[in-house]
Motif scaffolding. Structure first.
Motif, short mmCIF file in Angstrom:
data_model
loop_
_atom_site.label_atom_id
_atom_site.label_comp_id
_atom_site.label_asym_id
_atom_site.label_seq_id
_atom_site.Cartn_x
_atom_site.Cartn_y
_atom_site.Cartn_z
N TYR A 167 0.79 -1.04 0.04
CA TYR A 167 0.18 -0.17 -0.02
C TYR A 167 0.88 1.19 0.16
CZ TYR A 167 -3.34 3.66 0.88
OH TYR A 167 -4.04 4.76 1.05
N LEU A 215 1.80 2.03 -3.44
CA LEU A 215 0.82 2.69 -4.07
C LEU A 215 0.60 4.18 -3.94
CD1 LEU A 215 -1.37 1.36 -6.18
CD2 LEU A 215 -2.89 1.23 -4.21
N PRO A 243 -3.13 -2.66 -9.29
CA PRO A 243 -3.56 -3.22 -8.28
C PRO A 243 -4.77 -4.03 -9.21
CG PRO A 243 -4.53 -1.06 -8.31
CD PRO A 243 -3.08 -1.06 -9.16
N ALA A 297 -6.13 4.27 -10.94
CA ALA A 297 -5.58 3.13 -10.79
C ALA A 297 -5.52 2.29 -11.75
CB ALA A 297 -6.27 2.31 -9.37
#
Length: 393
Positions: free
Chosen positions: A65, A68, A76, A102
């Motif tokens: 995470y 990210l 993801p 994303a």
């Protein structure tokens, strides 16, 4: 040139990842542990959730995470992005934004929400005057319309939900083959547009039922549906052969409602060909005479239910005929139900149950469930429930 394109793509990628990291940090910062069901723990240096807490809620490692948020080029899965949406309590707009950042794609469609036409959108339709206009939903049911729409295409108020469905009426009503000039070409175009729009709702039970019923009832639909033709947009000329005035030529334009993209507004602008503007005015005048009060729009018709649900809004029609809005007025629920039931019986409608009436009154902007002390027939004072701002005529 190829190197320039590669540099541009890298810049776009870097910008997207930066936006993704910033977006995740701001959504994380606005939540508290208590809001997501976690203990507060020790002293916190920064507001909001910690990265470790978000990772725990999503079911990924803290390192993953963190990467990210640090704009690392990792991709993801759809499931992880969906869990991020739930963990960070994102609304529908934020969910769409996160999926675009994303995964560079729109999110999967969730369970369809009720299709409600706002009062503002209904007023928008009413402003088109002699241009027929209506709103349709994801199944292509006509949910709202203006007077010109009824004058040209038929009285939508008297139709069932299935009869107001564009596909059903087009493929199963024999009159449509005479009404629509070049019926086959028009039917194929609309079918291709429906195929394209229905792809946004895979597995939707209403869409599936409509397709199944059309396969049973229409040989043309049964023959053409397996072709998988797709087309976007509903813009162009539309020629009709109206049984009362003959040929009508329109320019048709359809656009989506920004806040509710499953809703589409279609407007028919009369063209000068075949004397269409005058004929539409004639049909509209005849419509006003049929529904009741002279050549001008009667109040009860021009202000048809401002909020249309998928189904007949008998409460809206009853309000237009029997109700008057008065500030600070109050009327008991029992009086409302008696008046509404009597109106439905007189006009041949099946009345809604008390809960449905209350919900419809609320959508029309009336305050429901107000308690007031009243005197009954035995001169006893008691508390009664009712509606504020309404007088029964």
């Amino acid at each position: 040139m190829k190197e320039v394109n590669m540099v541009s793509q890298r810049h776009q990628q870097d910008y997207r990842l930066q936006e993704l990291g910033d977006f995740l940090r701001t959504r994380r910062a606005r939540l508290t542990p208590e809001e997501v069901g976690l203990p507060r723990g020790g002293r916190r240096k920064t507001p909001g959730l910690r990265r470790a807490e978000v990772a725990q809620l999503v079911g990924v490692s803290v390192d993953w995470y963190t990467w990210l948020e640090q704009e690392r080029p990792i991709t993801p899965s759809t499931q992880v992005v969906e869990r991020l949406c739930q963990a960070l309590r994102l609304d529908a707009n934020e969910r769409s934004h996160l999926f675009l950042l994303a995964l560079q794609q729109s999110p999967p469609v969730l369970s369809p929400e009720p299709e409600i036409v706002s009062p503002a959108l209904q007023r928008f339709l009413d402003q088109f005057g002699t241009r027929p206009a209506f709103v349709s939903g994801r199944c292509w049911d006509i949910l709202a319309w203006n007077d010109a729409g009824c004058a040209v295409f038929g009285d939508y108020r008297r139709m069932s939900t299935r009869e107001r469905n564009t596909l059903w009426r087009l493929f199963t009503d024999p009159a449509s083959r005479n009404f629509i000039v070049d019926w086959e070409d028009d039917a194929r175009q609309i079918l291709a547009q429906f195929r394209s729009s229905s792809g946004r709702h895979p597995g939707d039970t209403q869409v599936t039922e409509l397709i199944h019923d059309l396969m049973l009832h229409s040989p043309e639909f049964r023959a053409w549906w397996p072709d998988h033709e797709v087309r976007s947009g509903q813009e162009g000329r539309k020629t009709l052969n109206h049984p009362q005035v003959g040929y009508l030529v329109f320019e048709r334009l359809t656009f989506q409602v920004f806040d509710t993209p499953d809703l589409k507004v279609t407007v028919y602008t009369p063209l000068e060909e075949a004397d269409t503007p005058r004929k539409v005015e004639q049909l509209l005048e005849q419509w006003y005479l049929r529904v009741g009060q002279g050549p001008h729009p009667p109040q009860a018709v021009h202000h048809l239910p401002q909020t249309q649900l998928s189904g007949q809004d008998t409460v809206g029609w009853w309000l237009a005929a029997c109700g008057k809005r008065v500030e600070r007025a109050w009327v008991a629920n029992s009086e409302i139900m008696i008046s509404y039931a009597n109106w439905c019986e007189a006009h041949g409608y099946e009345p809604k149950k008390a809960k449905g009436v209350s919900q419809s009154l609320a959508t029309h902007g009336l305050e429901i469930g107000v308690n007031k002390r009243v005197v009954d027939e035995h001169r006893r004072r008691k508390m009664a429930r009712g509606v504020r701002g309404l007088v029964i005529l």
